[in-house]
Scaffold this active site. Structure first.
Site, PDB file in Angstrom:
ATOM      1  NE  ARG A 123      -4.273  -1.086  -0.091  1.00 51.30           N
ATOM      2  CZ  ARG A 123      -4.342  -2.458  -1.113  1.00 51.30           C
ATOM      3  NH1 ARG A 123      -3.381  -2.625  -1.798  1.00 51.30           N
ATOM      4  NH2 ARG A 123      -5.485  -2.966  -1.170  1.00 51.30           N
TER       5      ARG A 123
ATOM      6  CG  HIS B 296      -3.048  -1.224  -6.969  1.00 55.11           C
ATOM      7  ND1 HIS B 296      -3.235  -0.266  -5.863  1.00 55.11           N
ATOM      8  CD2 HIS B 296      -3.040  -2.460  -6.645  1.00 55.11           C
ATOM      9  CE1 HIS B 296      -3.808  -1.075  -5.010  1.00 55.11           C
ATOM     10  NE2 HIS B 296      -3.379  -2.484  -5.466  1.00 55.11           N
TER      11      HIS B 296
ATOM     12  CD  GLU C  70      -2.378   2.992  -5.317  1.00 56.06           C
ATOM     13  OE1 GLU C  70      -3.806   2.509  -5.972  1.00 56.06           O
ATOM     14  OE2 GLU C  70      -1.607   2.575  -4.889  1.00 56.06           O
TER      15      GLU C  70
HETATM   16  P1  NAI Z   1      -1.619 -11.156   4.843  1.00 55.98           P
HETATM   17  O1  NAI Z   1      -2.661 -10.732   5.818  1.00 55.98           O
HETATM   18  O2  NAI Z   1      -1.574 -12.821   4.411  1.00 55.98           O
HETATM   19  O3  NAI Z   1       0.022 -10.802   5.448  1.00 55.98           O
HETATM   20  C1  NAI Z   1       0.051  -9.619   5.986  1.00 55.98           C
HETATM   21  C2  NAI Z   1       1.260  -9.971   7.066  1.00 55.98           C
HETATM   22  O4  NAI Z   1       1.459  -8.677   7.561  1.00 55.98           O
HETATM   23  C3  NAI Z   1       0.836 -10.842   8.158  1.00 55.98           C
HETATM   24  O5  NAI Z   1       1.755 -11.895   8.420  1.00 55.98           O
HETATM   25  C4  NAI Z   1       0.740  -9.905   9.425  1.00 55.98           C
HETATM   26  O6  NAI Z   1       1.272 -10.456  10.639  1.00 55.98           O
HETATM   27  C5  NAI Z   1       1.764  -8.949   8.871  1.00 55.98           C
HETATM   28  N1  NAI Z   1       1.475  -7.451   9.619  1.00 55.98           N
HETATM   29  C6  NAI Z   1       0.587  -6.673   9.942  1.00 55.98           C
HETATM   30  N2  NAI Z   1       0.698  -5.882  10.499  1.00 55.98           N
HETATM   31  C7  NAI Z   1       2.040  -5.766  10.733  1.00 55.98           C
HETATM   32  C8  NAI Z   1       3.227  -4.866  11.246  1.00 55.98           C
HETATM   33  N3  NAI Z   1       2.689  -3.800  11.980  1.00 55.98           N
HETATM   34  N4  NAI Z   1       4.435  -5.094  11.400  1.00 55.98           N
HETATM   35  C9  NAI Z   1       4.873  -6.221  10.531  1.00 55.98           C
HETATM   36  N5  NAI Z   1       3.923  -7.227  10.026  1.00 55.98           N
HETATM   37  C10 NAI Z   1       2.678  -6.788  10.007  1.00 55.98           C
HETATM   38  O7  NAI Z   1      -1.619 -10.546   3.523  1.00 55.98           O
HETATM   39  P2  NAI Z   1      -1.116 -10.579   2.083  1.00 55.98           P
HETATM   40  O8  NAI Z   1      -2.186 -11.452   1.170  1.00 55.98           O
HETATM   41  O9  NAI Z   1       0.168 -11.235   2.018  1.00 55.98           O
HETATM   42  O10 NAI Z   1      -1.097  -8.991   1.570  1.00 55.98           O
HETATM   43  C11 NAI Z   1      -0.244  -8.264   1.969  1.00 55.98           C
HETATM   44  C12 NAI Z   1      -0.741  -6.834   1.450  1.00 55.98           C
HETATM   45  O11 NAI Z   1      -0.391  -6.749   0.066  1.00 55.98           O
HETATM   46  C13 NAI Z   1      -2.381  -6.577   1.536  1.00 55.98           C
HETATM   47  O12 NAI Z   1      -2.581  -5.864   2.850  1.00 55.98           O
HETATM   48  C14 NAI Z   1      -2.431  -5.368   0.520  1.00 55.98           C
HETATM   49  O13 NAI Z   1      -2.269  -4.015   0.915  1.00 55.98           O
HETATM   50  C15 NAI Z   1      -1.384  -5.557  -0.416  1.00 55.98           C
HETATM   51  N6  NAI Z   1      -1.813  -6.210  -1.872  1.00 55.98           N
HETATM   52  C16 NAI Z   1      -1.585  -5.481  -2.990  1.00 55.98           C
HETATM   53  C17 NAI Z   1      -2.020  -5.692  -4.170  1.00 55.98           C
HETATM   54  C18 NAI Z   1      -1.333  -5.239  -5.301  1.00 55.98           C
HETATM   55  O14 NAI Z   1      -1.968  -5.569  -6.634  1.00 55.98           O
HETATM   56  N7  NAI Z   1      -0.388  -4.698  -5.585  1.00 55.98           N
HETATM   57  C19 NAI Z   1      -2.929  -7.125  -4.301  1.00 55.98           C
HETATM   58  C20 NAI Z   1      -3.019  -7.672  -3.051  1.00 55.98           C
HETATM   59  C21 NAI Z   1      -2.663  -7.511  -1.726  1.00 55.98           C
END
Ligand code: NAI
Length: 336
Positions: free
Chosen positions: A236, A297, A265
């Protein structure tokens, strides 16, 4: 027949959602503009709506939606930072998302950005088309043996880490909830964030946007990184303080910065502004650096991910309409 108002619709959304919704009793009404408090009247009597990352689902918008009779909002994305969950809960509006459509799509895009930036493929492509076969300025480095730092080892972060391990990189990781078993199995080392910043040649961000991760990459963090560091953000935009990043780039400290997401964005990403004047000076400055690569994105943009997003969203809407249980793990509720 259930009618669903669908906002910020793009041709690829329409293609995949129409294919999925055929013969299901769901009919999507596609709007090409984004939803905000100013245009909730466009809901047109739909009990369900479908939105994406740049629709502004704040308190005022939710109040408008409640007045229009909206009962469920289906986010066709994983992140839900654009929704005021407290207001939604107070108004009794349910929120569903697609928690995992293709973590591979985003992880592979993060690695594509890294490889492109490091080996200057974007510049080489343009040069060769102009019959400029010179190699000056295209020197990269071997990833093998270098150190990568993965911030956030959820679904996407883990796959990115595993791909980079495959290149023979040493991988450091940081997460609020480390998974030591996974780390041991992949020979990945969890460490404090400050250590990850100071030791990594390549840093890739994979945490959601939360109050804690907002501007995680600020002036101090950038100053603590190695000279010539590479930073990849497919998560993000607001994880990075853009002004501090530009300052760092002007000081020539970073080796390369790849961004699939950006702080502001809305109104720019996903749009063709090639005949317009870009009003965001920070974004204009960012894309002008030779060592910055910006994509709009597109991490999620694979046929696999689009098919899965359309499937999960449509199945949830059918379940909602028929009063049955929503797909497990897709409903977003306020953290207590
Ligand atoms: P997920 O929920 O599987 O993993 C997120 C991880 O971040 C978790 O392990 C959590 O413990 C950790 N986390 C949360 N807060 C934290 C903090 N303060 N410090 C350290 N670690 C922390 O999510 P996933 O599926 O891996 O997606 C990650 C991010 O990718 C999404 O939140 C979204 O913003 C972004 N995304 C971007 C896309 C794109 O098209 N560029 C598409 C899909 C997701």
């Amino acid at each position: 027949m259930m009618k669903v108002a669908f906002y910020d619709a793009k041709p690829y959304d329409q293609e995949f959602f129409l294919k999925t919704a055929a013969d299901t009793g769901i009919s999507y009404v596609f709007h090409h503009f984004r939803l905000s408090a100013a245009n909730t009247a466009t809901v047109g009597g739909c009990r369900a709506i479908c939105v994406f990352v740049n629709d502004q689902i704040d308190g005022a918008c939710l109040e408008g939606l409640a007045r229009e009779g909206v009962e469920i909002i289906a986010l066709r994305c994983a992140g839900f930072n654009q929704v005021d969950l407290k207001a939604a809960a107070a108004l009794g509006i349910r929120i569903v998302r697609v928690p995992a459509y293709s973590a591979h799509a985003v992880a592979e895009h993060a690695v594509a950005l890294l490889l492109t930036l490091n080996r200057k493929i974007h510049r080489a492509y343009n040069r060769v088309r102009e019959h400029n076969f010179s190699l000056n300025g295209l020197v990269g480095f071997d990833l093998h043996g270098r150190t990568a730092g993965i911030v956030g080892t959820g679904k996407i972060g883990r796959i990115t880490a595993e791909i980079l391990r495959g290149f023979g990189m040493d991988v450091l990781a940081y997460d609020l909830y480390p998974d030591d078993k996974w780390a041991a199995a992949n020979r990945i080392t969890y460490c404090p964030l400050a250590e990850l910043f100071s030791r990594s040649d390549v840093i890739s961000l994979h945490t959601p946007l939360t109050p804690e991760t907002h501007h995680l990459i600020n002036r101090e963090a950038l100053a603590s990184m190695k000279d010539g560091f590479y930073l990849i953000n497919t998560s993000r935009g607001k994880l990075i303080d853009t002004a501090a990043l530009i300052e760092s780039l002007k000081s020539k400290k970073p080796g390369g910065i790849a961004l699939d997401v950006y702080e502001i964005e809305e109104g720019v990403f996903f749009e063709d502004l090639s005949h317009d004047v870009l009003q965001d000076d920070d974004l204009a400055r960012l894309v002008s650096f030779p060592n910055v690569l910006v994509t709009s994105h597109q991490g999620f943009l694979t046929t696999d991910a689009l098919t899965e997003i359309a499937r999960v969203t449509t199945e949830n809407l059918i379940a909602f309409e028929s009063g049955s249980a929503l797909l497990e793990g897709t409903e977003v509720k306020m953290a207590h």
